[in-house]
Motif scaffolding. Structure first.
Motif, short mmCIF file in Angstrom:
data_model
loop_
_atom_site.label_atom_id
_atom_site.label_comp_id
_atom_site.label_asym_id
_atom_site.label_seq_id
_atom_site.Cartn_x
_atom_site.Cartn_y
_atom_site.Cartn_z
N GLU A 101 4.37 54.86 54.57
CA GLU A 101 3.13 55.09 55.30
C GLU A 101 2.27 53.83 55.36
OE1 GLU A 101 1.14 58.47 53.72
OE2 GLU A 101 2.87 59.80 53.94
N LEU A 102 2.39 52.99 54.34
CA LEU A 102 1.66 51.72 54.36
C LEU A 102 2.36 50.68 55.23
CD1 LEU A 102 0.65 51.42 50.59
CD2 LEU A 102 -0.88 51.87 52.52
N GLY A 103 3.60 50.95 55.63
CA GLY A 103 4.34 49.99 56.43
C GLY A 103 4.89 48.83 55.64
N ASP A 104 4.96 48.98 54.34
CA ASP A 104 5.48 47.92 53.46
C ASP A 104 6.99 48.13 53.31
OD1 ASP A 104 5.93 45.92 51.70
OD2 ASP A 104 4.70 46.73 50.07
N TRP A 105 7.76 47.71 54.30
CA TRP A 105 9.20 47.93 54.27
C TRP A 105 9.88 47.06 53.23
CZ3 TRP A 105 10.70 52.09 56.78
CH2 TRP A 105 9.90 52.57 57.82
N GLU A 106 9.35 45.88 53.00
CA GLU A 106 9.92 45.02 51.96
C GLU A 106 9.70 45.64 50.58
OE1 GLU A 106 9.60 40.38 50.36
OE2 GLU A 106 8.50 41.05 52.15
N GLY A 107 8.49 46.16 50.36
CA GLY A 107 8.23 46.83 49.09
C GLY A 107 9.05 48.10 48.94
N LEU A 108 9.29 48.80 50.03
CA LEU A 108 10.12 50.00 49.99
C LEU A 108 11.53 49.65 49.51
CD1 LEU A 108 10.71 52.98 50.69
CD2 LEU A 108 11.12 52.26 53.03
N ASN A 109 12.10 48.59 50.07
CA ASN A 109 13.45 48.19 49.67
C ASN A 109 13.50 47.78 48.20
OD1 ASN A 109 14.42 48.59 52.30
ND2 ASN A 109 13.84 46.52 52.92
N SER A 110 12.51 46.99 47.77
CA SER A 110 12.51 46.52 46.39
C SER A 110 12.30 47.65 45.39
CB SER A 110 11.42 45.45 46.21
OG SER A 110 10.13 45.99 46.47
N HIS A 111 11.44 48.61 45.71
CA HIS A 111 11.19 49.71 44.79
C HIS A 111 12.38 50.68 44.73
CE1 HIS A 111 7.00 48.42 44.56
NE2 HIS A 111 6.86 49.26 43.54
N MET A 112 13.14 50.82 45.81
CA MET A 112 14.34 51.65 45.74
C MET A 112 15.38 51.01 44.82
SD MET A 112 15.15 53.43 49.40
CE MET A 112 15.24 51.90 50.32
N VAL A 113 15.52 49.71 44.91
CA VAL A 113 16.45 49.01 44.00
C VAL A 113 15.96 49.14 42.56
CG1 VAL A 113 17.42 46.77 43.40
CG2 VAL A 113 17.16 47.41 45.81
N LEU A 114 14.64 49.02 42.36
CA LEU A 114 14.07 49.12 41.02
C LEU A 114 14.30 50.50 40.42
CD1 LEU A 114 12.25 48.02 38.73
CD2 LEU A 114 10.27 48.85 40.04
N LEU A 115 14.04 51.53 41.20
CA LEU A 115 14.21 52.90 40.70
C LEU A 115 15.67 53.23 40.43
CD1 LEU A 115 11.66 54.74 43.03
CD2 LEU A 115 11.45 54.42 40.56
N SER A 116 16.56 52.71 41.26
CA SER A 116 17.99 53.01 41.07
C SER A 116 18.55 52.34 39.82
CB SER A 116 18.79 52.55 42.29
OG SER A 116 18.74 51.14 42.43
N LYS A 117 17.92 51.23 39.36
CA LYS A 117 18.42 50.51 38.19
C LYS A 117 17.67 50.86 36.92
CE LYS A 117 20.20 46.53 40.77
NZ LYS A 117 20.16 45.06 40.93
N ARG A 118 16.80 51.84 36.98
CA ARG A 118 16.08 52.25 35.77
C ARG A 118 17.04 52.80 34.72
NH1 ARG A 118 10.29 52.22 34.68
NH2 ARG A 118 9.25 51.80 36.65
N ARG A 119 16.66 52.59 33.47
CA ARG A 119 17.50 53.02 32.36
C ARG A 119 17.56 54.55 32.33
NH1 ARG A 119 16.29 54.15 26.90
NH2 ARG A 119 18.06 53.81 25.49
N GLN A 120 18.80 55.09 32.19
CA GLN A 120 19.03 56.53 32.12
C GLN A 120 18.50 57.25 33.37
OE1 GLN A 120 17.36 58.03 28.47
NE2 GLN A 120 18.94 57.08 27.18
N GLN A 121 18.63 56.58 34.51
CA GLN A 121 18.17 57.21 35.74
C GLN A 121 19.05 58.41 36.08
OE1 GLN A 121 15.84 58.29 37.59
NE2 GLN A 121 15.18 56.23 38.26
N LEU A 122 18.43 59.48 36.51
CA LEU A 122 19.14 60.72 36.80
C LEU A 122 19.78 60.66 38.19
CD1 LEU A 122 16.36 63.12 35.47
CD2 LEU A 122 18.40 62.33 34.26
N LYS A 123 20.93 61.31 38.32
CA LYS A 123 21.68 61.26 39.58
C LYS A 123 20.91 61.92 40.72
CE LYS A 123 26.18 61.28 37.27
NZ LYS A 123 27.47 62.01 37.11
N GLN A 124 20.31 63.06 40.45
CA GLN A 124 19.60 63.78 41.50
C GLN A 124 18.42 62.99 42.04
OE1 GLN A 124 20.75 66.55 42.85
NE2 GLN A 124 19.09 66.43 44.35
#
Length: 474
Positions: A101-124
């Motif tokens: 909604e903020l239009g921050d597509w670069e931040g969107l990409n970086s935060h998706m990578v960050l969340l996917s690499k979190r320790r013990q991240q859940l599959k769902q």
């Protein structure tokens, strides 16, 4: 000296130490499981109801994006460590929505990578986040932003079986983009990276459609060998359901491209016949008449063998062929053991066949040559049926060929083992019946006599039985 009695004390054995350690380990595991269960039982509903709207307003209305994201990442850590997949997924989706909604597509990409690499991240959590981000592909402001989002999603889903379906769909979207750019080879390679036949989460209809797209890209690329291999992942039983009839027609159209490139006429006829038998085609007379005409033409072009002859007989018995009188007559020409005059046949059917796709394009000349060759082969089989010996001059006259061409066609049929023939060049005579060995002739005569005598004996027995029955009746 008096010796006093002392109670014997057994020294500690290694077995006792091991038992004690096991008891402590069991107790420790129970304690950890109880702690984990308590964490799971913790309700994060009030926390999410308070933090998600608050941080959304903080980012969107007050412009404090970094502070809001930091707060949400802290909430995400709390729910993730508590193993609450539902709550963690809501927080991750909220982060993605705020950045979109903020239009921050670069931040969107970086935060998706960050969340996917979190320790013990859940599959769902990853599934929810990827599915939410995929809805933004058509909302990106530019082509570059869309490509960056697709590449990020493909990187996040790489090697993770729980998001294999989403990755397959992303790959297809990327392949479509590459194809529009004119990079057909690159699009084909992208699609071949995905083995959808092993995906249990994908619906059957989508899976078949995906494989057909892989085959189409192979053919557009010009790789007919690989296209043939991929097409074998689909069988005729796949299309038994009525819901898959459009995919069935699409499948056989692709197979026709493969068979047409390799001049496999019999396979082309069978493929068109399968399309002709589809219920949705039978409802449209224009469609089934065009397909039935293709079946007849390619069947006539096919080399003669047992399968071709059986198919020809069955097709002639189809009542709908009567609606196509020119094709009915053409099929009867090849079904009947009579000489076909090539000059008359070409004059009669030149206009009819020239309008068909088989006799158009680059292979037009070759198809007419193949048609002439099938007529010549048919005539040779007719001659071999009615003649045991014939002079080559007379055979060439019947076939409307020169002596050399006549001999060449006869030799080709002998090599293909579709005809037995021996040519006596000194006498200029062709023999179509092999000479029998005297012993074989005698054995055949003996077998015929034995069979005849057996029938006579059987007849005598029946007559005697009839006389006995009639005599007792009187």
């Amino acid at each position: 000296k008096s010796v006093g009695w002392r109670r014997a004390v057994r020294p500690a054995m290694p077995e006792d130490t091991e038992m004690k350690d096991k008891e402590e380990e069991v107790v420790g595991k129970k304690g950890l499981s109880e702690i984990a269960s308590n964490k799971k039982k913790e309700d994060f509903g009030p926390l999410l109801e308070a933090s998600l709207p608050q941080n959304r307003d903080l980012a969107l209305k007050q412009g404090k994006k970094d502070e809001a994201l930091e707060n949400l990442l802290g909430v995400e850590k709390t729910t993730r460590l508590a193993q609450d997949a539902h709550a963690t997924g809501k927080v991750a989706v909220c982060i993605v929505q705020i950045l979109k909604e903020l239009g921050d597509w670069e931040g969107l990409n970086s935060h998706m990578v960050l969340l996917s690499k979190r320790r013990q991240q859940l599959k769902q959590v990853l599934v929810d986040m990827v599915q939410e981000a995929m809805t933004y592909l058509d909302l990106t402001p530019s082509h570059d932003a869309k490509m960056e989002l697709i590449n990020t999603l493909r990187a996040v889903t790489e090697g993770k079986i729980h998001v294999e379906l989403e990755r397959a769909r992303l790959t297809r979207t990327l392949a479509e983009i590459r194809e529009k750019e004119g990079k057909v080879a690159e699009a084909a390679e992208l699609m071949h990276e995905v083995q959808v036949e092993t995906y249990g989460s994908m619906e059957k209809e989508e899976k078949v459609d995906y494989i057909l797209e892989q085959v189409r890209l192979c053919l557009d690329k010009g790789d007919y060998v690989r296209g043939t291999i991929v097409s074998k992942k689909i069988t005729a039983k796949t299309f038994e359901k009525d819901a898959l009839q459009p995919l069935k027609l699409r499948y056989y159209k692709l197979m026709n491209r493969i068979y047409g490139a390799e001049d496999q006429y019999l396979n082309l006829a069978q493929s068109f016949h399968n399309m002709y038998q589809t219920p949705i085609v039978q409802e449209d007379p224009a469609q089934w008449m065009a397909l039935l005409k293709s079946v007849a033409i390619y069947l006539v072009l096919a080399p003669h063998d047992n399968h071709q002859h059986d198919f020809l007989v069955r097709l002639c018995d189809d009542k709908k062929v009567d609606d196509l009188k020119p094709m009915k007559v053409l099929l009867n020409y090849f079904k009947t053991l009579e000489i076909i005059r090539w000059s008359a046949l070409k004059e009669l059917y030149h206009g009819e066949l020239s309008q068909h796709e088989a006799f158009q394009g680059d292979k037009q000349g070759q198809r007419w040559e193949d048609m002439k060759k099938r007529v010549i082969q048919h005539n040779i089989r007719v001659v071999s049926t009615y003649y045991t010996d014939i002079r080559m001059e007379r055979l060439a006259q019947l076939l409307e060929l020169s002596a050399d061409e006549c001999e060449k066609h006869v030799c080709d049929m002998v090599v293909d083992k579709s005809l037995w023939c021996r040519i006596d060049r000194l006498e200029d005579v062709a023999t179509f019946v092999p000479a029998k060995d005297p012993n074989d002739t005698l054995n055949a005569w003996s077998n015929d006599i034995s069979e005849l005598l057996g029938k006579v004996e059987r007849m005598c027995h029946l007559i005697h039985k009839e006389n006995m029955v009639c005599g007792n009746a009187k």
